[in-house]
Enzyme design. Structure first.
Site, PDB file in Angstrom:
ATOM      1  N   CYS A   1       0.790  -1.263   0.075  1.00 39.35           N
ATOM      2  CA  CYS A   1      -0.107   0.134  -0.078  1.00 39.35           C
ATOM      3  C   CYS A   1       0.944   1.403   0.035  1.00 39.35           C
ATOM      4  O   CYS A   1       2.003   1.088   0.141  1.00 39.35           O
ATOM      5  CB  CYS A   1      -1.146  -0.017   1.038  1.00 39.35           C
ATOM      6  SG  CYS A   1      -0.174   0.274   2.732  1.00 39.35           S
TER       7      CYS A   1
ATOM      8  N   CYS B   1       3.395   1.657   2.819  1.00 34.15           N
ATOM      9  CA  CYS B   1       4.541   1.027   2.746  1.00 34.15           C
ATOM     10  C   CYS B   1       5.587   1.759   1.954  1.00 34.15           C
ATOM     11  O   CYS B   1       6.681   2.140   2.179  1.00 34.15           O
ATOM     12  CB  CYS B   1       4.404  -0.261   1.780  1.00 34.15           C
ATOM     13  SG  CYS B   1       3.176  -1.492   2.817  1.00 34.15           S
TER      14      CYS B   1
ATOM     15  N   ASP C   1       1.423  19.341 -27.242  1.00 35.09           N
ATOM     16  CA  ASP C   1       2.285  19.066 -28.505  1.00 35.09           C
ATOM     17  C   ASP C   1       1.636  19.622 -29.748  1.00 35.09           C
ATOM     18  O   ASP C   1       0.393  19.375 -29.838  1.00 35.09           O
ATOM     19  CB  ASP C   1       2.913  17.649 -28.534  1.00 35.09           C
ATOM     20  CG  ASP C   1       3.337  17.341 -29.984  1.00 35.09           C
ATOM     21  OD1 ASP C   1       4.612  18.040 -30.049  1.00 35.09           O
ATOM     22  OD2 ASP C   1       3.226  16.511 -30.618  1.00 35.09           O
TER      23      ASP C   1
ATOM     24  N   ASP D   1       1.601  12.885 -28.582  1.00 33.94           N
ATOM     25  CA  ASP D   1       1.153  11.802 -29.339  1.00 33.94           C
ATOM     26  C   ASP D   1       2.368  11.011 -29.943  1.00 33.94           C
ATOM     27  O   ASP D   1       2.217   9.738 -30.360  1.00 33.94           O
ATOM     28  CB  ASP D   1       0.313  11.989 -30.425  1.00 33.94           C
ATOM     29  CG  ASP D   1       0.906  12.795 -31.753  1.00 33.94           C
ATOM     30  OD1 ASP D   1       1.907  13.607 -31.443  1.00 33.94           O
ATOM     31  OD2 ASP D   1       1.013  12.137 -32.814  1.00 33.94           O
TER      32      ASP D   1
ATOM     33  N   ASP E   1       7.411  12.976 -27.160  1.00 34.79           N
ATOM     34  CA  ASP E   1       6.875  13.668 -26.306  1.00 34.79           C
ATOM     35  C   ASP E   1       7.041  12.683 -24.975  1.00 34.79           C
ATOM     36  O   ASP E   1       6.368  13.053 -23.828  1.00 34.79           O
ATOM     37  CB  ASP E   1       5.136  13.765 -26.617  1.00 34.79           C
ATOM     38  CG  ASP E   1       4.851  14.444 -27.579  1.00 34.79           C
ATOM     39  OD1 ASP E   1       5.575  15.487 -27.812  1.00 34.79           O
ATOM     40  OD2 ASP E   1       4.120  14.162 -28.454  1.00 34.79           O
TER      41      ASP E   1
END
Length: 738
Positions: A16, A19, A426, A626, A630
């Site tokens: 979790c 932790c 972008d 895309d 990037d």
């Protein structure tokens, strides 16, 4: 000799976000460690440390002492993916096992509680749920206890453990309560259902975490496994990429991926470098041109000298940058886990205090009241409502997003998106279509169009240049055909020359025209400049005397771009555009969609740096892209959004994917995030109010004035009601518009 070093390690044993915090704190306290950032989503930690003062082995020992493990050996690192897959398979089996056994317990406990031997049947089903499928909660809780920590596992283990032991006592010795006129109630259904539900949540989380390494795997997959090396005597040999050294002469055939970085020696081709530069037009490569690993060769072939190999290539650098950006994020601080660290010991303390007070002041039925009230405190403080508050809202939000073509990969992004103050877009492939196309061809003599159009088609169909493909497509769509023959010559960096029917023609840039004494008229010059100011690429078609036509080629702006930008700005978000294009094109695109902020001629690393720059100003940043170029910026951003038509790498790195080319999905995603965040806040408010009211009632605070004690059965019903109210509130998101 030591020095500052940054290294990413895989952390095993984290269950979790609590932790993740423990591991981060443990490493940060070690001598020589400058900074440690745990990424719970990918189970990794990025450690910046001084090699002279500490070592990976010392860090591993510290983490092991805290109850976890740090994978430092290279061979073991390679097995991480297999280990994660094996963990996921084990968790899946445990989850389904718990659900199948919890179902009959729930049915009997809720509807057939007085059936013969009902308690014994429920005990038989609950025992394996607790000791086999839910064993990890108790093991992890014990580990946390040994190191003075408490987390969600502690809360689950204590509440289910006490409820089970109390139910077991009531099953074995029901007469203890019946002799006092009290029903011997059992809570097996609560125990089994809590464990099954929390395992289901962990399974969903584990599945999301397993996908985080897919981006890195695909980046590595861009590099071919073998290459063709050319020896001094001209012999061609296929060799593994691992043995390639700087100085080797390598052959690249049509369609091949470039294996390493280097310089072209002989040959000619065009290379698709969009994953590095982001530009849609392949780059021409001749002797002396630089080539980069992972880029894709088009039609020609060439030989090049290897210069940067292995971890020195641009591609390897991008992979490292993505890994570091993913690992440098702050850990996923789930509010429930934060609170559990305080809430658990407080609840246990209240239960013990309740028991003690009743033993001292309970009179004749001291032990009965002490046991009932302390167990009721633990039952009513069960983490169901608290645990469901966030995931139910997230699940509804993610489901609604999918209906609107918004795929959200993790809860953190959906939670964070509503706080975003800057969106970075972008240009190529995000704001624009990413495909060059002919906008128009301006002819300067209509009389001979029937002659010149087939000539232009003939010449451009011979060329390998991507812009020529756009011209060919444009002419074919208008019914132009050509069966002409003639001579053809490609002129590097300028265009092409051809001879058809005894006449010479040129197609290319203005430098080519000037070199052959073909000058523009004042009208043609003005038109070309106007086109360039609008961000259009200009190509000239001429015979040996004059310019016959100007061809305008551009990358079309997406239909919804202007509307999306306007909506984002109305939501109080600053919108920025980044592009590798020249300033003229960038300004034209920005002006056409109402953008105030943009940067041109930006390299991939610059995009990532720009995101960092905005973050240092205290802004939460969303990056929309895309391409592979990037991926660094997407990984660096607080929220990363990929366009669905983009590359697999961008989609894998991003936490949110738009499976539509319509940019209006971005402001919709922001609205959805705001609705979901509001539901989470409301859910947590009610979950806490429930505990704030329920725990004192369970402890018997009203007994002195009203002789009222909360029955554990009512406590269980109240617990169930709180969960139902949380789920019901989350479902309201579905009805809202985005």
């Amino acid at each position: 000799m030591g020095g500052e070093k940054k290294e990413t390690f895989y952390v095993a044993g984290m269950s979790c976000a609590g932790c993740a915090t423990n591991v981060e704190v443990t490493l940060s306290k070690q001598e020589g460690v400058k900074e440690a950032k745990v990424n719970f989503a990918s189970s990794t930690v990025l450690v910046e440390y001084d090699e002279a003062r500490t070592s990976p082995q010392a860090l591993q020992k510290a983490v092991q002492a805290a109850g976890y493990d740090l994978i430092i050996e290279e061979e073991e690192k390679n097995e991480v993916e297999e280990r994660q897959e094996a963990e996921y398979r084990r968790l899946k089996k445990r989850t389904w096992g718990a659900i199948l056994l919890a179902l009959p317990v729930f049915i009997i406990g809720m509807f057939f509680m007085h059936m013969p031997y009902g308690n014994w049947i429920m005990l038989g089903f609950t025992l394996p749920v607790l000791t086999i499928f839910g064993r990890s909660f108790f093991v992890n809780a014990w580990k946390q206890l040994k190191h003075g920590h408490a987390n969600m596992d502690t809360l689950v283990a204590v509440s289910t453990g006490v409820a089970f032991l109390f139910s077991l006592f009531n099953t074995l010795y029901p007469q203890y309560w019946t002799d006092q006129g009290i029903e011997a109630h059992v809570y097996y259904e609560a125990v089994a259902v809590i464990i099954a539900l929390i395992l289901l949540g962990r399974l969903m989380e584990s599945r999301a975490k397993a996908n985080t390494s897919a981006a890195i795997r695909k980046l590595i997959g861009l590099q071919p496994q073998t290459v063709v090396r050319v020896s001094d005597d001209g012999r061609e040999t296929e060799i593994p990429i691992k043995v390639v050294q700087a100085g080797d002469l390598l052959l690249v055939k049509p369609g091949d991926k470039i294996p390493v970085d280097g310089t072209v020696q002989t040959g000619h081709s065009f290379v698709d470098e969009s994953m590095i530069t982001g530009e849609p037009v392949p780059t021409e490569k001749v002797s002396g041109s630089k080539v980069f690993a992972g880029t894709i060769n088009q039609k020609g072939s060439f030989r090049f000298m290897a210069e940067r190999v292995g971890n020195e290539t641009i591609l390897a650098h991008i992979i490292k940058m993505v890994q570091e950006a993913q690992g440098s994020k702050a850990p996923v601080q789930r509010l429930v886990d934060k609170i559990a660290g305080i809430f658990v010991p407080v609840v246990i303390g209240i239960a013990l205090l309740t028991f003690g007070i009743w033993m001292l002041a309970g009179g004749e039925q001291a032990f009965t009241h002490a046991l009932l009230t302390s167990v009721t405190v633990l039952v009513i403080a069960c983490p169901c409502a608290l645990g469901l508050a966030t995931p139910t809202a997230i699940m509804v939000g993610i489901g609604k997003g999918a209906q609107h073509n918004i795929l959200i990969k993790d809860a953190e992004s959906l939670e964070m998106l509503h706080r975003v103050k800057a969106v970075v877009l972008d240009k190529t492939g995000t704001l624009t279509e990413g495909k060059p196309e002919v906008r128009n061809i301006f002819w300067y003599s209509e009389a001979k169009l029937n002659k010149w159009m087939p000539v232009l088609l003939h010449l451009e169909s011979k060329s390998e240049h991507p812009l020529a493909d756009a011209v060919v497509k444009y002419l074919l769509e208008r019914g132009i055909t050509s069966d002409l023959t003639g001579e053809f010559e490609s002129l590097t960096g300028r265009g092409i020359k051809g001879t058809v029917g005894g006449e010479t023609y040129w197609v290319g840039n203005y430098r080519l025209m000037e070199a052959n004494g073909i000058l523009r008229t004042a009208e043609q010059q003005q038109q070309a400049e106007e086109l360039q100011l609008s961000g259009t690429t200009v190509i000239y078609f001429a015979d040996h005397r004059q310019i016959l036509a100007i061809i305008a080629i551009a990358d079309r702006i997406k239909a919804g771009a202007e509307s999306a930008v306007r909506q984002l700005q109305s939501q109080g978000i600053e919108v920025y555009m980044l592009t590798g294009d020249n300033a003229l094109t960038a300004r034209a695109v920005a002006d056409s969609i109402g953008l105030k902020h943009y940067r041109a001629e930006v390299m991939p690393s610059d995009k990532s740096d720009f995101v960092k720059e905005l973050q240092t100003q205290g802004k939460l940043v969303a990056m929309v892209g895309d391409g592979i170029n990037d991926s660094q910026a997407l990984a660096q951003a607080d929220v990363s959004i990929a366009m669905g038509q983009g590359t697999d790498i961008a989609i894998d790195v991003a936490k949110i994917t738009l499976i539509t080319s319509d940019l209006n999905a971005i402001p919709k995603a922001v609205t959805l995030s705001r609705q979901t965040a509001a539901a989470i806040r409301q859910n947590l408010f009610w979950a806490f109010i429930y505990n704030l009211i329920g725990i004192p009632l369970a402890a018997g605070i009203l007994y002195p004035c009203c002789s009222f004690l909360l029955n554990p059965m009512i406590a269980a019903a109240a617990m169930a009601f709180s969960s139902v109210s949380v789920v019901g509130n989350s479902l309201r998101i579905k009805a809202k518009k985005i």
